[in-house]
Design a protein around this motif. Structure first.
Motif, PDB file in Angstrom:
ATOM      1  N   TYR A  39      10.495   6.148  13.168  1.00  0.00           N
ATOM      2  CA  TYR A  39      11.578   7.075  12.852  1.00  0.00           C
ATOM      3  C   TYR A  39      12.020   6.859  11.427  1.00  0.00           C
ATOM      4  CZ  TYR A  39      11.557   7.387  17.888  1.00  0.00           C
ATOM      5  OH  TYR A  39      11.182   7.561  19.188  1.00  0.00           O
ATOM      6  N   LYS A  40      11.144   7.210  10.502  1.00  0.00           N
ATOM      7  CA  LYS A  40      11.491   6.996   9.107  1.00  0.00           C
ATOM      8  C   LYS A  40      10.751   7.984   8.242  1.00  0.00           C
ATOM      9  CE  LYS A  40       7.807   3.773   7.896  1.00  0.00           C
ATOM     10  NZ  LYS A  40       7.482   2.447   7.297  1.00  0.00           N
ATOM     11  N   LEU A  41      11.257   8.143   7.018  1.00  0.00           N
ATOM     12  CA  LEU A  41      10.559   8.910   5.992  1.00  0.00           C
ATOM     13  C   LEU A  41       9.944   7.923   5.014  1.00  0.00           C
ATOM     14  CD1 LEU A  41      13.202  11.709   5.210  1.00  0.00           C
ATOM     15  CD2 LEU A  41      11.200  11.845   6.697  1.00  0.00           C
ATOM     16  N   THR A  42       8.718   8.212   4.615  1.00  0.00           N
ATOM     17  CA  THR A  42       8.044   7.429   3.587  1.00  0.00           C
ATOM     18  C   THR A  42       8.052   8.260   2.310  1.00  0.00           C
ATOM     19  OG1 THR A  42       6.647   6.355   5.240  1.00  0.00           O
ATOM     20  CG2 THR A  42       5.930   6.244   2.947  1.00  0.00           C
ATOM     21  N   ASP A  46       0.846  -1.186   0.000  1.00  0.00           N
ATOM     22  CA  ASP A  46       0.000   0.000   0.000  1.00  0.00           C
ATOM     23  C   ASP A  46       0.890   1.247   0.000  1.00  0.00           C
ATOM     24  OD1 ASP A  46      -2.002   1.719   2.417  1.00  0.00           O
ATOM     25  OD2 ASP A  46      -2.119   1.757   0.241  1.00  0.00           O
ATOM     26  N   GLN A  47       0.751   2.046  -1.065  1.00  0.00           N
ATOM     27  CA  GLN A  47       1.611   3.200  -1.192  1.00  0.00           C
ATOM     28  C   GLN A  47       0.998   4.368  -0.442  1.00  0.00           C
ATOM     29  OE1 GLN A  47       2.435   3.966  -5.295  1.00  0.00           O
ATOM     30  NE2 GLN A  47       3.959   5.515  -4.844  1.00  0.00           N
ATOM     31  N   GLN A  48       1.644   4.816   0.614  1.00  0.00           N
ATOM     32  CA  GLN A  48       1.091   5.870   1.446  1.00  0.00           C
ATOM     33  C   GLN A  48       1.414   7.268   0.938  1.00  0.00           C
ATOM     34  OE1 GLN A  48       1.215   5.182   5.775  1.00  0.00           O
ATOM     35  NE2 GLN A  48       2.472   3.407   5.291  1.00  0.00           N
ATOM     36  N   VAL A  49       2.428   7.376   0.109  1.00  0.00           N
ATOM     37  CA  VAL A  49       2.791   8.669  -0.489  1.00  0.00           C
ATOM     38  C   VAL A  49       2.844   8.455  -1.992  1.00  0.00           C
ATOM     39  CG1 VAL A  49       4.538  10.477  -0.646  1.00  0.00           C
ATOM     40  CG2 VAL A  49       4.093   9.371   1.549  1.00  0.00           C
ATOM     41  N   LYS A  50       2.061   9.246  -2.709  1.00  0.00           N
ATOM     42  CA  LYS A  50       1.951   9.029  -4.154  1.00  0.00           C
ATOM     43  C   LYS A  50       2.317  10.273  -4.943  1.00  0.00           C
ATOM     44  CE  LYS A  50      -1.888   5.821  -3.481  1.00  0.00           C
ATOM     45  NZ  LYS A  50      -3.291   5.499  -3.797  1.00  0.00           N
ATOM     46  N   GLN A  51       3.135  10.079  -5.929  1.00  0.00           N
ATOM     47  CA  GLN A  51       3.431  11.132  -6.889  1.00  0.00           C
ATOM     48  C   GLN A  51       2.946  10.596  -8.221  1.00  0.00           C
ATOM     49  OE1 GLN A  51       7.675  11.577  -5.005  1.00  0.00           O
ATOM     50  NE2 GLN A  51       7.333  13.362  -6.291  1.00  0.00           N
ATOM     51  N   ASN A  52       1.801  11.054  -8.649  1.00  0.00           N
ATOM     52  CA  ASN A  52       1.123  10.451  -9.780  1.00  0.00           C
ATOM     53  C   ASN A  52       1.693  10.828 -11.141  1.00  0.00           C
ATOM     54  OD1 ASN A  52      -0.772   8.931  -8.273  1.00  0.00           O
ATOM     55  ND2 ASN A  52      -1.918  10.804  -7.869  1.00  0.00           N
ATOM     56  N   PHE A  78      11.507  13.995  -5.109  1.00  0.00           N
ATOM     57  CA  PHE A  78      10.796  13.053  -4.240  1.00  0.00           C
ATOM     58  C   PHE A  78      10.075  13.810  -3.143  1.00  0.00           C
ATOM     59  CE2 PHE A  78      12.263   9.010  -5.776  1.00  0.00           C
ATOM     60  CZ  PHE A  78      13.538   9.230  -6.274  1.00  0.00           C
ATOM     61  N   CYS A  79       8.845  13.413  -2.927  1.00  0.00           N
ATOM     62  CA  CYS A  79       8.064  13.877  -1.800  1.00  0.00           C
ATOM     63  C   CYS A  79       8.220  12.837  -0.692  1.00  0.00           C
ATOM     64  CB  CYS A  79       6.605  13.988  -2.261  1.00  0.00           C
ATOM     65  SG  CYS A  79       5.398  14.212  -0.988  1.00  0.00           S
ATOM     66  N   ALA A  80       8.317  13.282   0.565  1.00  0.00           N
ATOM     67  CA  ALA A  80       8.453  12.351   1.686  1.00  0.00           C
ATOM     68  C   ALA A  80       7.612  12.835   2.855  1.00  0.00           C
ATOM     69  CB  ALA A  80       9.918  12.219   2.104  1.00  0.00           C
ATOM     70  N   ALA A  81       7.212  11.892   3.696  1.00  0.00           N
ATOM     71  CA  ALA A  81       6.370  12.233   4.837  1.00  0.00           C
ATOM     72  C   ALA A  81       6.819  11.477   6.075  1.00  0.00           C
ATOM     73  CB  ALA A  81       4.908  11.899   4.527  1.00  0.00           C
ATOM     74  N   SER A  82       6.509  12.075   7.230  1.00  0.00           N
ATOM     75  CA  SER A  82       6.911  11.452   8.490  1.00  0.00           C
ATOM     76  C   SER A  82       5.916  11.803   9.589  1.00  0.00           C
ATOM     77  CB  SER A  82       8.309  11.933   8.877  1.00  0.00           C
ATOM     78  OG  SER A  82       8.762  11.314  10.058  1.00  0.00           O
ATOM     79  N   GLU A  83       5.976  11.062  10.685  1.00  0.00           N
ATOM     80  CA  GLU A  83       5.178  11.369  11.870  1.00  0.00           C
ATOM     81  C   GLU A  83       6.106  11.940  12.923  1.00  0.00           C
ATOM     82  OE1 GLU A  83       3.105   7.055  11.360  1.00  0.00           O
ATOM     83  OE2 GLU A  83       2.903   8.007  13.318  1.00  0.00           O
ATOM     84  N   VAL A  84       5.944  13.199  13.238  1.00  0.00           N
ATOM     85  CA  VAL A  84       6.842  13.830  14.203  1.00  0.00           C
ATOM     86  C   VAL A  84       6.694  13.201  15.580  1.00  0.00           C
ATOM     87  CG1 VAL A  84       7.370  15.978  15.415  1.00  0.00           C
ATOM     88  CG2 VAL A  84       6.921  16.008  12.956  1.00  0.00           C
ATOM     89  N   GLY A  85       5.469  12.985  15.997  1.00  0.00           N
ATOM     90  CA  GLY A  85       5.256  12.513  17.355  1.00  0.00           C
ATOM     91  C   GLY A  85       5.180  11.007  17.492  1.00  0.00           C
ATOM     92  N   GLY A  86       5.317  10.302  16.390  1.00  0.00           N
ATOM     93  CA  GLY A  86       5.169   8.858  16.443  1.00  0.00           C
ATOM     94  C   GLY A  86       6.478   8.151  16.738  1.00  0.00           C
ATOM     95  N   SER A  87       6.415   6.831  16.767  1.00  0.00           N
ATOM     96  CA  SER A  87       7.616   6.041  17.024  1.00  0.00           C
ATOM     97  C   SER A  87       8.212   5.492  15.741  1.00  0.00           C
ATOM     98  CB  SER A  87       7.273   4.892  17.969  1.00  0.00           C
ATOM     99  OG  SER A  87       6.288   4.080  17.382  1.00  0.00           O
TER     100      SER A  87
END
Lengths: 112, 114
Positions: free
Chosen positions: B100-103, B1-7, B89-98
Motif C-alpha cells: 500500500y504505497k506509491l513508489t 534499486d530505483q524502480q521508477v526513473k525520471q532520467n 514526480f512520477c509515481a507507481a503502485s500495485e492496485v491488486g498487491g499488498s
C-alpha cells in the motif's frame, strides 16, 4: 473539505534528540502514509497505516516509527536523531489502498 | 534499486509550447501510475493518473500516455504556462498487491519561460 494538515511546519533539533511529527488526514480518509524527501532523492516511503494498523513499511531503520489513532490521525517518531535525518517529511492520506494520495505541506526537520 | 526513473532532472520550455515529461519503470507488477506537481515549500499535488488497462488519459491541458511494453509513461502539458513551473514526480503502485504505497521517481524540474 479541509486538506491534510501537518504540525509543526518547521523543526530544529540536535543530534541524539527525538522528534514527533503529527498528521491529520482529510476527513473520511483512513489510510495515512509517510514519506521522506531529501535533495536529489525524491520521495522515499516510510510507512502506511490503515485503521490503526501498519500495513507496509519502507527501508528505514527502526529509529523511525509511527502510529495511527482511531480518528485516523497519525504521528511519526524519530529517535536518536542523526544529521542525515534532516529532510522534508510528508504525510499523505487516501481513501484506501494508497492510490491517489493527497499530501500535506510537510514538516521541514533540520538536525544540527 | 530505483524502480521508477525520471532520467531528466530538468526541462525548460517556452510558454505556449508542449512540455513532455518522461518516466520509466522496471517493476512489471506496477499497474497504476500517477503524476504529481510540487512547488517549493508545499506538498505534492495530485495531477493525473492512469491505470494499466488504458494507454491514455486526458484532463484539460494534461495528458498521460502509457506504453506498457516499453514500461514507459509520459506527461504532456499543452499549452505550457509559466504557472506550470514546478517539480513533477512520477509515481507507481500495485492496485491488486499488498504494497500500500506509491513508489516515486526523483522528479523533473520544469521551467516554463514567458
Amino acid at each position: 473539505k479541509a486538506g491534510v494538515t501537518q504540525t509543526p511546519r518547521y523543526l530544529i533539533k540536535t543530534r541524539g534528540q527525538q522528534v514527533t511529527l503529527s498528521c491529520s488526514p482529510i476527513s473520511g480518509h483512513r489510510s495515512v502514509s509517510w514519506y521522506q524527501q531529501t535533495p536529489g532523492q525524491g520521495l522515499q516511503f516510510l510507512f502506511e497505516y490503515f485503521s490503526e494498523t501498519q500495513r507496509n513499511k519502507g527501508n528505514f531503520p527502526g529509529r523511525f516509527s509511527g502510529r495511527q489513532f482511531s480518528n485516523s490521525r497519525s504521528e511519526m517518531n524519530v529517535s536518536t536523531l542523526e544529521l542525515g535525518d534532516s529532510a522534508l517529511y510528508l504525510c499523505a492520506s487516501s481513501l484506501d489502498r494508497g492510490l491517489e494520495q493527497y499530501f500535506g505541506p510537510g514538516t521541514r526537520l533540520t538536525v544540527t | 534499486d530505483q524502480q521508477v526513473k525520471q532520467n531528466s532532472p530538468s526541462l525548460s520550455v517556452q510558454e505556449g509550447r508542449i512540455s513532455i515529461l518522461n518516466c520509466d519503470y522496471t517493476n512489471s507488477m506496477f499497474d497504476y501510475f500517477l503524476w504529481y506537481k510540487k512547488y517549493p515549500a508545499e506538498g505534492p499535488t495530485f495531477l493525473i493518473s492512469i491505470s494499466s488497462i488504458k494507454d491514455k488519459n486526458e484532463d484539460g491541458r494534461f495528458t498521460v500516455f502509457l506504453n506498457k511494453s516499453a514500461k514507459h509513461l509520459s506527461l504532456h502539458i499543452v499549452p505550457s504556462q509559466p504557472g506550470d513551473s514546478a517539480v513533477y514526480f512520477c509515481a507507481a503502485s500495485e492496485v491488486g498487491g499488498s504494497n500500500y504505497k506509491l513508489t516515486f521517481g526523483k522528479g523533473t524540474l520544469l521551467t516554463v519561460n514567458p
